[in-house]
Design a protein around this motif. Structure first.
Motif, PDB file in Angstrom:
ATOM      1  N   ILE A  18       0.839  -1.199   0.000  1.00 40.45           N
ATOM      2  CA  ILE A  18       0.000   0.000   0.000  1.00 40.45           C
ATOM      3  C   ILE A  18       0.875   1.250   0.000  1.00 40.45           C
ATOM      4  O   ILE A  18       2.061   1.194   0.311  1.00 40.45           O
ATOM      5  N   ASP A  19       0.255   2.369  -0.306  1.00 39.59           N
ATOM      6  CA  ASP A  19       0.912   3.667  -0.217  1.00 39.59           C
ATOM      7  C   ASP A  19       0.422   4.331   1.069  1.00 39.59           C
ATOM      8  O   ASP A  19      -0.737   4.761   1.135  1.00 39.59           O
ATOM      9  N   PRO A  20       1.255   4.417   2.112  1.00 48.05           N
ATOM     10  CA  PRO A  20       0.799   4.999   3.383  1.00 48.05           C
ATOM     11  C   PRO A  20       0.438   6.479   3.276  1.00 48.05           C
ATOM     12  O   PRO A  20      -0.234   7.013   4.152  1.00 48.05           O
ATOM     13  N   GLY A  40     -15.871   5.324   6.056  1.00 52.37           N
ATOM     14  CA  GLY A  40     -14.933   4.228   5.828  1.00 52.37           C
ATOM     15  C   GLY A  40     -13.523   4.774   5.799  1.00 52.37           C
ATOM     16  O   GLY A  40     -13.309   5.947   5.473  1.00 52.37           O
ATOM     17  N   VAL A  41     -12.540   3.951   6.139  1.00 54.33           N
ATOM     18  CA  VAL A  41     -11.139   4.339   6.061  1.00 54.33           C
ATOM     19  C   VAL A  41     -10.451   3.325   5.164  1.00 54.33           C
ATOM     20  O   VAL A  41     -10.516   2.118   5.409  1.00 54.33           O
ATOM     21  N   VAL A  42      -9.815   3.828   4.102  1.00 51.98           N
ATOM     22  CA  VAL A  42      -9.211   2.954   3.104  1.00 51.98           C
ATOM     23  C   VAL A  42      -7.775   3.358   2.808  1.00 51.98           C
ATOM     24  O   VAL A  42      -7.415   4.524   2.904  1.00 51.98           O
ATOM     25  N   ALA A  43      -6.971   2.356   2.453  1.00 52.89           N
ATOM     26  CA  ALA A  43      -5.586   2.572   2.017  1.00 52.89           C
ATOM     27  C   ALA A  43      -5.490   2.156   0.562  1.00 52.89           C
ATOM     28  O   ALA A  43      -6.063   1.146   0.155  1.00 52.89           O
ATOM     29  N   ARG A  97      -9.606  -1.905   3.135  1.00 54.11           N
ATOM     30  CA  ARG A  97     -10.178  -1.423   4.389  1.00 54.11           C
ATOM     31  C   ARG A  97      -9.134  -1.447   5.505  1.00 54.11           C
ATOM     32  O   ARG A  97      -8.611  -2.503   5.866  1.00 54.11           O
ATOM     33  N   VAL A  98      -8.817  -0.268   6.036  1.00 54.61           N
ATOM     34  CA  VAL A  98      -7.745  -0.120   7.027  1.00 54.61           C
ATOM     35  C   VAL A  98      -8.002  -0.954   8.278  1.00 54.61           C
ATOM     36  O   VAL A  98      -7.073  -1.497   8.869  1.00 54.61           O
ATOM     37  N   GLY A  99      -9.252  -1.108   8.680  1.00 48.45           N
ATOM     38  CA  GLY A  99      -9.561  -1.882   9.880  1.00 48.45           C
ATOM     39  C   GLY A  99      -9.148  -3.339   9.791  1.00 48.45           C
ATOM     40  O   GLY A  99      -9.016  -4.004  10.820  1.00 48.45           O
ATOM     41  N   GLN A 103      -1.250  -3.636  10.607  1.00 45.15           N
ATOM     42  CA  GLN A 103      -0.425  -2.453  10.891  1.00 45.15           C
ATOM     43  C   GLN A 103      -1.241  -1.155  10.906  1.00 45.15           C
ATOM     44  O   GLN A 103      -0.699  -0.066  10.754  1.00 45.15           O
ATOM     45  N   ARG A 104      -2.532  -1.234  11.140  1.00 50.33           N
ATOM     46  CA  ARG A 104      -3.427  -0.075  11.013  1.00 50.33           C
ATOM     47  C   ARG A 104      -3.050   1.104  11.903  1.00 50.33           C
ATOM     48  O   ARG A 104      -3.331   2.253  11.563  1.00 50.33           O
TER      49      ARG A 104
END
Length: 135
Positions: A18-20, A40-43, A97-99, A103-104
């Motif tokens: 992923i791109d942090p 929602g929280v997405v990476a 989905r970050v959840g 490493q969230r």
């Protein structure tokens, strides 16, 4: 950044790149409904680098507010949402989905999108009393 994660029941396990710097909070009404929460929280997955290690994902096809047809993947056992992508369009946002990412805690959102749909109270959570557990 290499990450790994799983669904709630452990049936689905994956690893991804992923791109942090591309972690976002999405306030669209689809994310609100689908997450059962305010947003929602997405990476962003880098170059489609998502690898399923165990289990098989189920997909649901949804036309988003943007007009794109998104494929939402989830665990068929526990229902945990894993990612969303636009099939056959490698340039489209592929959101993990970050959840579900182990490493969230390292993935602070850098952007909020679809803020026109944001619930009015999400901008100031500091005014809501806090507890360290359910208490």
């Amino acid at each position: 950044m290499k990450v790994d994660g799983a669904c709630l029941c452990g049936n689905i396990k994956y690893e991804a790149e992923i791109d942090p710097d591309r972690v976002a909070i999405c306030h669209c009404s689809d994310c609100q409904t689908n997450s059962g929460s305010a947003y929602g929280v997405v990476a962003s997955i880098t170059n489609g680098q998502f690898r399923l290690l165990t289990g098989a994902l189920q997909e649901f096809e949804k036309t988003a507010e943007s007009g794109r047809v998104r494929h939402l993947s989830f665990c068929p056992n526990c229902g945990t949402r894993i990612h969303a992508c636009t099939k056959d369009d490698p340039s489209a946002f592929f959101g993990l989905r970050v959840g579900t990412i182990r490493q969230r805690a390292q993935l602070k959102p850098r952007l909020q999108v679809w803020c026109s749909s944001a619930l009015p109270w999400v901008s100031d959570l500091s005014s809501i009393p806090r507890r360290d557990d359910q208490g």
